[in-house]
Design a protein around this motif. Structure first.
Motif, PDB file in Angstrom:
ATOM      1  N   THR A  95       0.853  -1.188   0.000  1.00 36.97           N
ATOM      2  CA  THR A  95       0.000   0.000   0.000  1.00 36.97           C
ATOM      3  C   THR A  95       0.886   1.234   0.000  1.00 36.97           C
ATOM      4  O   THR A  95       2.055   1.162   0.362  1.00 36.97           O
ATOM      5  CB  THR A  95      -0.922   0.008   1.232  1.00 36.97           C
ATOM      6  N   HIS A  97       1.965   4.075   1.743  1.00 38.99           N
ATOM      7  CA  HIS A  97       1.974   4.709   3.055  1.00 38.99           C
ATOM      8  C   HIS A  97       3.382   5.201   3.355  1.00 38.99           C
ATOM      9  O   HIS A  97       4.350   4.764   2.758  1.00 38.99           O
ATOM     10  CB  HIS A  97       1.508   3.734   4.140  1.00 38.99           C
ATOM     11  N   GLU A  99       6.744   6.084   5.845  1.00 39.61           N
ATOM     12  CA  GLU A  99       7.544   5.416   6.870  1.00 39.61           C
ATOM     13  C   GLU A  99       7.849   6.369   8.014  1.00 39.61           C
ATOM     14  O   GLU A  99       8.406   5.965   9.011  1.00 39.61           O
ATOM     15  CB  GLU A  99       8.836   4.854   6.261  1.00 39.61           C
ATOM     16  N   GLN A 104       2.695  10.039   8.366  1.00 35.42           N
ATOM     17  CA  GLN A 104       1.593   9.069   8.367  1.00 35.42           C
ATOM     18  C   GLN A 104       0.400   9.611   9.148  1.00 35.42           C
ATOM     19  O   GLN A 104      -0.749   9.460   8.727  1.00 35.42           O
ATOM     20  CB  GLN A 104       2.053   7.717   8.926  1.00 35.42           C
ATOM     21  N   ALA A 129      -6.736   1.074   6.120  1.00 37.04           N
ATOM     22  CA  ALA A 129      -5.412   0.592   5.698  1.00 37.04           C
ATOM     23  C   ALA A 129      -4.305   1.501   6.246  1.00 37.04           C
ATOM     24  O   ALA A 129      -3.279   1.014   6.745  1.00 37.04           O
ATOM     25  CB  ALA A 129      -5.338   0.515   4.175  1.00 37.04           C
ATOM     26  N   ALA A 130      -4.516   2.799   6.164  1.00 38.41           N
ATOM     27  CA  ALA A 130      -3.503   3.740   6.656  1.00 38.41           C
ATOM     28  C   ALA A 130      -3.350   3.625   8.164  1.00 38.41           C
ATOM     29  O   ALA A 130      -2.240   3.733   8.706  1.00 38.41           O
ATOM     30  CB  ALA A 130      -3.873   5.168   6.251  1.00 38.41           C
ATOM     31  N   HIS A 133      -1.360   0.570   8.969  1.00 33.86           N
ATOM     32  CA  HIS A 133       0.062   0.828   8.718  1.00 33.86           C
ATOM     33  C   HIS A 133       0.673   1.650   9.859  1.00 33.86           C
ATOM     34  O   HIS A 133       1.805   1.399  10.266  1.00 33.86           O
ATOM     35  CB  HIS A 133       0.259   1.534   7.376  1.00 33.86           C
ATOM     36  N   GLU A 136       1.611  -0.630  12.520  1.00 38.11           N
ATOM     37  CA  GLU A 136       2.861  -1.329  12.196  1.00 38.11           C
ATOM     38  C   GLU A 136       4.063  -0.421  12.471  1.00 38.11           C
ATOM     39  O   GLU A 136       5.067  -0.874  13.027  1.00 38.11           O
ATOM     40  CB  GLU A 136       2.847  -1.787  10.740  1.00 38.11           C
TER      41      GLU A 136
END
Length: 164
Positions: A95, A97, A99, A104, A129-130, A133, A136
């Protein structure tokens, strides 16, 4: 990040129903309030990470505090999905996004704003989804998130019993 979305959606639907019944909200459209709540929770999460505070030497809050704030956002994203009839999908491929945490965070604010104006499934899925991320980037596993969600869900029920 792979988690049991079905289980979390069921738990969120039950909590939403409990809250709406207790507060006599009936079939009131709560999308605007939930979007604002999500934006506030995102800000609280950013504040705990301190990723944007270039003027401060103080480090981020502990991982448990950050995870608790992160899960608050999951609650409102799931609740928005339920409100609009969208089931969040965990992205299977790469996707677009960032880092960098700060970038973000600001991207997610943009996605939430886009969702607010469009209220489409695709804009909802971008928010989800964002946000995954972001989890993560913060170092959370799917298991961390699920466990913290279940725990916070119990806290939310307890708060309702106590007139929160």
């Amino acid at each position: 990040m792979k988690m049991n979305i079905g289980k979390l959606m069921e738990m969120q639907a039950a909590l939403d129903e409990h809250i709406q019944s207790k507060h006599e909200l009936g079939s009131e459209d709560l999308v605007e309030r939930k979007i604002l709540a999500l934006l506030v929770e995102l800000g609280e999460l950013a504040n705990e990470t301190r990723c944007f505070k270039f003027w401060s030497l103080k480090g981020p809050s502990d991982k448990e505090t950050i995870l608790a704030e992160y899960v608050d956002g999951i609650h409102f994203i799931l609740s928005l999905g339920i409100e609009r009839g969208f089931v969040p999908k965990v992205p299977s491929g790469p996707t677009m996004h960032q880092e960098d945490l700060t970038v973000q965070f600001t991207a997610i604010y943009g996605y939430i704003s886009e969702f607010r104006t469009q209220l489409t499934e695709s804009s909802f899925q971008r928010v989800f989804a964002a946000y995954l991320h972001l989890g993560e980037l913060l170092g959370f596993s799917a298991m961390d998130v699920e466990k913290a969600y279940v725990s916070k869900n119990e806290v939310n029920y307890e708060r309702q019993k106590q007139g929160y």
